[in-house]
Design a protein around this motif. Structure first.
Motif, PDB file in Angstrom:
ATOM      1  N   VAL A   7       9.993   6.689  16.627  1.00  0.00           N
ATOM      2  CA  VAL A   7      10.657   7.231  15.456  1.00  0.00           C
ATOM      3  C   VAL A   7       9.997   6.711  14.170  1.00  0.00           C
ATOM      4  O   VAL A   7       9.546   5.574  14.098  1.00  0.00           O
ATOM      5  N   ARG A   8       9.902   7.596  13.179  1.00  0.00           N
ATOM      6  CA  ARG A   8       9.391   7.208  11.849  1.00  0.00           C
ATOM      7  C   ARG A   8      10.478   7.517  10.840  1.00  0.00           C
ATOM      8  O   ARG A   8      11.151   8.541  10.959  1.00  0.00           O
ATOM      9  N   LEU A   9      10.598   6.661   9.829  1.00  0.00           N
ATOM     10  CA  LEU A   9      11.712   6.829   8.898  1.00  0.00           C
ATOM     11  C   LEU A   9      11.254   7.210   7.504  1.00  0.00           C
ATOM     12  O   LEU A   9      10.253   6.692   7.014  1.00  0.00           O
ATOM     13  N   ARG A  11      12.879   7.381   3.680  1.00  0.00           N
ATOM     14  CA  ARG A  11      14.049   6.945   2.916  1.00  0.00           C
ATOM     15  C   ARG A  11      14.410   7.973   1.842  1.00  0.00           C
ATOM     16  O   ARG A  11      13.547   8.465   1.122  1.00  0.00           O
ATOM     17  N   THR A  15      21.720  12.025   1.939  1.00  0.00           N
ATOM     18  CA  THR A  15      21.356  13.124   2.844  1.00  0.00           C
ATOM     19  C   THR A  15      21.440  14.474   2.129  1.00  0.00           C
ATOM     20  O   THR A  15      20.797  15.433   2.537  1.00  0.00           O
ATOM     21  N   PHE A  87      23.476   2.988  14.656  1.00  0.00           N
ATOM     22  CA  PHE A  87      22.198   3.622  14.327  1.00  0.00           C
ATOM     23  C   PHE A  87      21.298   3.637  15.561  1.00  0.00           C
ATOM     24  O   PHE A  87      20.711   4.656  15.906  1.00  0.00           O
ATOM     25  N   VAL A  91      19.720   6.853  17.442  1.00  0.00           N
ATOM     26  CA  VAL A  91      18.276   7.044  17.641  1.00  0.00           C
ATOM     27  C   VAL A  91      17.977   7.187  19.133  1.00  0.00           C
ATOM     28  O   VAL A  91      17.219   8.068  19.541  1.00  0.00           O
TER      29      VAL A  91
ATOM     30  N   THR B  73      13.158  -5.104   3.411  1.00  0.00           N
ATOM     31  CA  THR B  73      13.928  -3.945   2.998  1.00  0.00           C
ATOM     32  C   THR B  73      14.034  -3.817   1.473  1.00  0.00           C
ATOM     33  O   THR B  73      14.228  -4.810   0.780  1.00  0.00           O
ATOM     34  N   GLN B 103      12.991  -2.134  10.055  1.00  0.00           N
ATOM     35  CA  GLN B 103      12.858  -0.864  10.760  1.00  0.00           C
ATOM     36  C   GLN B 103      11.656  -0.837  11.696  1.00  0.00           C
ATOM     37  O   GLN B 103      11.289   0.213  12.200  1.00  0.00           O
ATOM     38  N   CYS B 104      11.011  -1.993  11.872  1.00  0.00           N
ATOM     39  CA  CYS B 104       9.863  -1.987  12.787  1.00  0.00           C
ATOM     40  C   CYS B 104       9.788  -3.268  13.614  1.00  0.00           C
ATOM     41  O   CYS B 104      10.168  -3.272  14.773  1.00  0.00           O
ATOM     42  N   LEU B 122       3.906   4.089   9.141  1.00  0.00           N
ATOM     43  CA  LEU B 122       4.815   3.889   8.011  1.00  0.00           C
ATOM     44  C   LEU B 122       4.037   3.550   6.741  1.00  0.00           C
ATOM     45  O   LEU B 122       4.347   4.025   5.655  1.00  0.00           O
TER      46      LEU B 122
END
Lengths: 234, 559, 419
Positions: A7-9, A11, A15, A87, A91, B73, B103-104, B122
């Motif tokens: 998964v890649r996020l 920001r 939403t 979360f 995912v 973050t 997140q990683c 990323l």
């Protein structure tokens, strides 16, 4: 607390920022699945952004579903900033379901270029004015009613949106085909895999809007083409 | 000529938090080959003094015009790095943060290789976005240091006094000809026993004599335009119009007592409301021997689902008053739940019981019946109906929303709840603010409240309102919506309808109807940009192009 | 004011958490109301501000037990650990003071008939809240405390069994005979000391294994809590303890019952109350929704006693006011809505500040000046003044700030002579 590395996020502040066409674009670029995660309903940091996103993502999923993409490739989930476990679970569940569906195109049983071309039609449909109005007013019509005070159920709202989605996708499909050259209604119906009477209805509607004109008549069959429009539309 | 983009990337080890799980050296090497990247540095802690100094030095020595930090973050560290850029003379919004820890590295502790691949992606995505970042300037707007309070009841007067005492010029608008609101109709207040009218009059006198309060009685508001710091108000007093500006608005418009027409034989004489009972007290005409009070009349039913919060306490207060005036008078209270919440209220309930007030619970499925000289009610504990003698029935009716609430909510563009009370911005965290900046609420306008609660809320609303007033100049983060393509905008107004903050408006200009963003009111959620089908609107630092570039950068290698 | 030492330099700590990961000393997790464990170096809870760790000195091997450790100091690359840190005295001059010292939860173990502390599956609402929390010790699953204890027992017994069986196996290998043979030898009269000891150990191992199997069977049969009872007014509206109403408990019980049902649709909750006080915006509607959609039943009545059956289920005894007789009902778990009481330090602080308390021990205020204490310039907000819910506390905090601001920077106002 661990989850898949697949998964890649990206920001975003809310939403509500996600334009449904971004979702379509990501599939055109080759994503296998897109999940939008935001605040719980009733707890939106930006008051109503997640309600907007709910409709936008629902719409994106449906529109992409109509053009043949597996609709489960789009997900909209909620979790607060204090719910790391939730979360991870979102995912993981989403990743599992995407793994089950398989890479883009395989589940759809369509060659990638063709699928992407169709997704592109859905993208154009998702950008249409009519859809934007109904999608924007969705929550308001549900909760407070339209300006005559009529309230609509969730089901009624989606039915309305579905009809518009189907119309817009067909209309944009026809416009796209015509960009390749003049075509008859029968040819268009065949290429877009829709019924000829429906195709005729859309072509005539486009003609009324001045977007399409008669190109010529081949025997008894008229063919249509795009109308060149002045560069600056009203 | 387009400026040449020079990006510096700083990859943080975070001690072993990142370096322990990802190949940080490989990340730094990888960053070097990304487009526009001219400088890469790996730090033990980028946020340490050393790391910060390295960023500053690189901006100056390497001529960096974009900075990317791949570390923890943005929630905790973005302000620090933005500040660092600013100190080195780089616009702070030319900074992008990539989260390769939370997140990683932290969520892929056993997968060094795959985690490193993800971190590379990323970083590539962050760099791609950074290349498109544009400098932003903080949005500043002058504050009109005046305040408007709407409503001259105890809440409005208290709020006006609190703001006036702080030295702000306050306009207090009351639609009736008199200050005091609902208090003028009440007899005594619980638990203090103070005379309600005297309390109202005393406060009204202070308001009238206050040098900073400009009082407008018999006045209606016709129009409100503008936004926090710059509201323009038009009002009319007995037909004559006035216009003035204000920086903030406090809504204290109160509520009305429900009239129970058609319920329990209500006639205003033998069957009256609690409010009418207080009038009887005030006139000194109280002479009943057997009083039956019925709670939840017109409340907690299908039509009006809510509990009006204060009616139980009103009944208890009046029951005590009857017992104190006339101990031999029988008082029975028929209730569903006695809402004597808190310390003072529960003490009053106990005091009423000590004085001989009898409380009988009734089931809404079997409501009491009022007949000549008696009330019949089903008693749960006895399991049968009982008859209560009465020569006076008092109905406890809820407070209902003010009749002007809908009009005022439209004027101010603020929300109402299902019962037409004004709706606060956040039920827990912003109980006194509207979602729209610069507008606050207190007292019964919000929800039924005791005098103690209304006064407390009024002081609180004044406190909230004084925060922007005290600043003089409003400064807002520039991550807001912007009209990037004026020609594309057709002035349809969909974005205006969807904006939760009233931060957009349609104005008629040279090019026709166009949207205008009110940056100080905008919070940057981006609903408008995600909705505009002509892409006329965009959000600074989150534009379609920037987000699209991140998506493309992610998928370019796997495609 | 004394600022307590946290043994971590706040300016250097990055909140990364490596120290807690490596810290060898477990301690009771006070944030999770004692359910579950944390380390001796810890952050009270994940979202705490500032995001800085603290050493719980009494639990720490180095600080509290005088042993050599320092693992955290070795782990911390930011060099933030400072075992030498001392408490500091801080002096502040202020023009106004706001007391916002909150409240304590009433200790229900002083009500013997409710069995709190004795019956494992009777918990307070706050403990239940932690069980429900997705980031709590059970990740939001309603595992019963009796099973959580059983789990710990199984773990400990398992450890013992492994230890003992290893020892016996060693003996068997060394001596070349089986334990069964030894047992029969001893039974047959062998009185050789090591043999007797061996037999004793082998027998106790068998016993322990049987007990472990029984515990495992019990564990396998256990399900999460499905049938919940919420008891209102525990220590409030009770003349023996506190006469007042704690104001917020009705709503937190409804909320907890709602969340439990959201988590597991099979959960059924009975809320035992005298009055259900749902007095805020949307509260009554929320309560009704709970009844209609979340399997919540509201029962009017004061619970007389809670007992426990053999399966560790709490049994609630109460008088049904609608059916007019005493009933008992078995539940999986009982949640006590324990009263809001003045925080332990309130009396001492009030004395220091020179403000009066009310008869309940909360800070006294005037109904018409709701934030002002009995001493000018000192204000109070939130539960220090009396029980109230979050929105009211937040609103009061703003109000107290307004009062303090007026006291400190208020304008000089000269009232006009007449209106």
């Amino acid at each position: 607390m661990q989850y898949t590395t697949d998964v890649r996020l990206i920001r975003l502040m809310c939403t509500g920022r996600v334009d449904p066409t971004m979702v379509a674009e990501a599939f055109i670029e080759g994503a296998d699945g897109i999940m939008v995660v935001g605040c719980h309903f009733g707890d939106c940091h930006y008051i109503s952004g997640n309600y907007q996103a709910r409709v936008k993502m629902g719409l994106a999923s449906r529109a992409l579903g109509y053009v043949g993409l597996n609709a489960a490739r789009v997900a909209f989930k909620q979790c607060s900033s204090a719910e790391g476990d939730r979360f991870v679970s979102h995912v993981t569940t989403f990743h599992d379901s995407i793994c089950e569906i398989g890479p883009l195109g395989s589940a759809e049983k369509l060659p990638l270029p063709k699928l992407k071309d169709r997704v592109d039609t859905a993208r154009a449909a998702l950008a249409s004015e009519k859809l934007r109005w109904v999608e924007g007013k969705f929550t308001e019509f549900q909760n407070n009613g339209n300006k005559y005070g009529e309230k609509f159920t969730e089901h009624e709202m989606w039915r309305t949106l579905d009809t518009i989605v189907i119309d817009e996708i067909a209309t944009h499909g026809i416009l796209k085909e015509m960009r390749k050259g003049a075509a008859s209604v029968i040819e268009l119906a065949e290429r877009l895999e829709i019924a000829p009477p429906a195709a005729l209805k859309y072509v005539l509607a486009l003609q009324r809007r001045g977007l399409v004109g008669l190109a010529g008549v081949d025997g008894a069959t008229p063919s249509y083409r795009l109308v060149e429009r002045p560069a600056k539309a009203a | 000529m387009a400026e040449q983009i020079r990006i510096g990337v700083f990859v943080c080890n975070c001690g072993s938090n990142i370096a322990g799980y990802l190949d940080v050296k490989a990340l730094a090497e990888y960053a070097k080959i990304l487009p526009h990247v001219v400088f890469v540095r790996e730090n033990l802690y980028t946020c340490s003094e050393n790391g910060i100094n390295e960023i500053k030095a690189a901006i100056k020595e390497q001529g960096l015009n974009r900075v990317v930090v791949a570390s923890c973050t943005p929630r905790t560290h973005e302000p620090l790095f933005r500040g660092t850029c600013a100190e080195a003379g780089l616009n702070p919004y030319l900074f992008e943060m990539v989260n390769i820890r939370d997140q990683c590295s932290w969520v892929h502790m056993q997968e060094k290789e795959k985690g490193t691949t993800k971190a590379k992606d990323l970083i590539r995505m962050g760099v791609a976005k950074a290349a498109l970042l544009k400098p932003q300037e903080p949005i500043q707007s002058e504050m009109d240091p005046r305040a408007l309070v709407i409503g001259g009841g105890i809440a409005g007067m208290t709020a006006a006094m609190a703001l006036g005492n702080r030295g702000y010029e306050v306009t207090l608008i009351e639609k009736s000809g008199e200050l005091g609101g609902l208090l003028l109709k009440l007899d005594k207040l619980a638990p203090s026993g103070a005379d309600a009218v005297a309390v109202a009059r005393k406060q009204a006198d202070l308001v009238r004599r206050h040098p900073n309060i400009h009082l407008l009685l018999s006045t209606h508001i016709d129009e409100v335009n503008g936004y926090i710091g710059h509201f323009q108000v038009s009002a009319s007093t007995n037909g004559s119009k006035t216009q003035f500006g204000t920086g903030v608005i406090v809504v204290a418009t109160g509520a009305r007592v429900f009239r129970p027409a058609g319920l329990y034989g209500y006639d205003g004489e033998k069957v009256i409301t609690q409010l009418e009972l207080e009038e009887v007290f005030k006139s000194g005409a109280f002479a009943a021997k057997n009083v039956v009070m019925i709670q939840c009349v017109g409340a907690r039913n299908d039509e009006r689902k809510y509990c009006s919060r204060i009616c139980c306490m009103v009944a208890i207060k009046n029951a005590i008053e009857i017992k104190e005036k006339s101990p031999e008078t029988g008082v029975k209270v028929l209730y569903r739940d006695i809402q004597a919440y808190g310390t003072e209220n529960e003490a009053l309930l106990q005091r009423a019981k000590e004085l001989g007030v009898i409380f009988i619970k009734y089931d809404p499925a079997r409501p009491p019946r009022v007949e000549a000289g008696k009330v019949i009610v089903h008693h749960d504990l006895l399991g049968r109906e009982i008859e209560l003698p009465q020569d006076l029935v008092v109905l406890s009716t809820p407070l209902v929303a003010g009749e002007d609430n809908e009009a005022i909510s439209k004027l101010l563009r603020v929300s109402l709840d299902a019962n037409k009370f004004f709706l606060e911005g956040h039920v827990k965290l912003k109980p006194l603010d509207f979602a729209t900046d610069g507008i606050y609420l207190c007292g019964n306008a919000h929800y039924p409240a005791t005098v103690r609660e209304a006064v407390s809320q009024a002081l609180g609303a004044a406190s909230r309102a004084s925060i922007p007033l005290s600043k003089g100049v409003m400064s807002v983060e520039p991550i807001v919506s912007t009209l990037v393509d004026e020609d594309a905008c057709r002035g349809c107004g969909l974005c205006v309808a969807l904006c939760p903050y009233g931060a957009l408006e349609i104005v008629r200009g040279e090019k026709g109807r166009k949207v205008r963003v009110i940056p100080v009111a905008c919070k940057g959620c981006g609903i408008c940009a995600a909705t505009c089908y002509h892409h006329a609107l965009s959000v600074n630092s989150y534009s379609d192009a920037q987000i699209g570039e991140q998506i493309r950068a992610f998928l370019e290698e796997s495609a | 004011m004394r600022k307590k030492a946290r043994y971590v330099n706040e300016d250097l700590c990055t909140g990364c958490g490596s120290c807690a990961e490596k810290c060898p000393t477990p301690a009771v997790d006070t944030f999770n109301t004692g359910i579950g464990q944390r380390k001796a170096i810890y952050k009270y809870f994940a979202q705490g501000i500032p995001s800085v760790f603290t050493i719980d000195a009494p639990s720490c091997r180095q600080l509290g037990q005088g042993k050599k450790c320092g693992v955290c100091a070795k782990t911390c690359q930011a060099k933030a650990i400072d075992f030498e840190q001392k408490d500091r005295m801080v002096e502040i001059e202020a023009g106004a003071i706001v007391m916002a010292t909150g409240y304590d939860v009433f200790d229900p173990s002083v009500i013997p008939e409710y069995g709190y502390g004795r019956i494992k599956n009777v918990v307070t609402a706050l403990e239940f809240e932690r069980l429900l929390s997705a980031s709590g010790p059970t990740a939001g699953h309603l595992d019963r405390p009796s099973e959580l204890t059983l789990e710990k027992e199984i773990e400990e017994t398992g450890k013992e069994v492994r230890k003992l069986s290893a020892r016996i196996k060693q003996l068997e290998e060394k001596q070349g005979k089986t334990s069964d043979e030894v047992i029969s030898q001893v039974k047959a009269g062998a009185s050789d000391e090591p043999l007797v000891e061996w037999a004793k150990q082998a027998e106790s191992l068998a016993e322990m294994q049987a007990a472990l199997a029984a515990m495992n069977r019990k564990m396998a049969a256990a399900t999460t809590a499905k049938k919940l009872a919420f008891i209102q007014c525990v220590g409030s509206r009770d003349f023996r303890f506190n006469r007042y109403c704690s104001s917020y408990c009705c709503m937190h019980s409804v909320k907890e019952a709602m969340i439990a049902n959201e988590h597991d649709r099979e959960v059924h909750s009975s809320i035992f109350c005298m009055d259900l006080r749902a007095v805020g915006r949307g509260f009554e509607e929320y309560k009704l929704r709970g009844g209609q959609q979340a399997n919540i039943e509201y029962i009017r009545g004061r619970v007389a006693e809670i007992t426990e059956d053999e399966a560790k289920n709490p049994v609630v005894w109460f008088e049904s006011t609608t059916e007019r007789h005493v009933k008992s009902e078995v539940f999986d778990m009982v949640v006590l809505a324990a009263a809001c009481v003045p925080s332990a330090g309130t009396a001492r602080l009030a004395q220091l500040a020179g403000v009066e308390l009310d008869t309940n021990g909360f800070v006294k205020t005037d109904p018409l000046m709701p934030l002002a204490t009995t001493r000018p310039g000192i204000f109070v907000c939130g539960c220090a003044q009396g029980p109230m819910d979050i929105p009211e506390s937040v609103a009061q905090a703003s109000s107290a700030a307004a009062c303090a601001a007026e006291a400190v920077i208020g304008a000089q106002i000269t009232l006009k002579a007449t209106a």
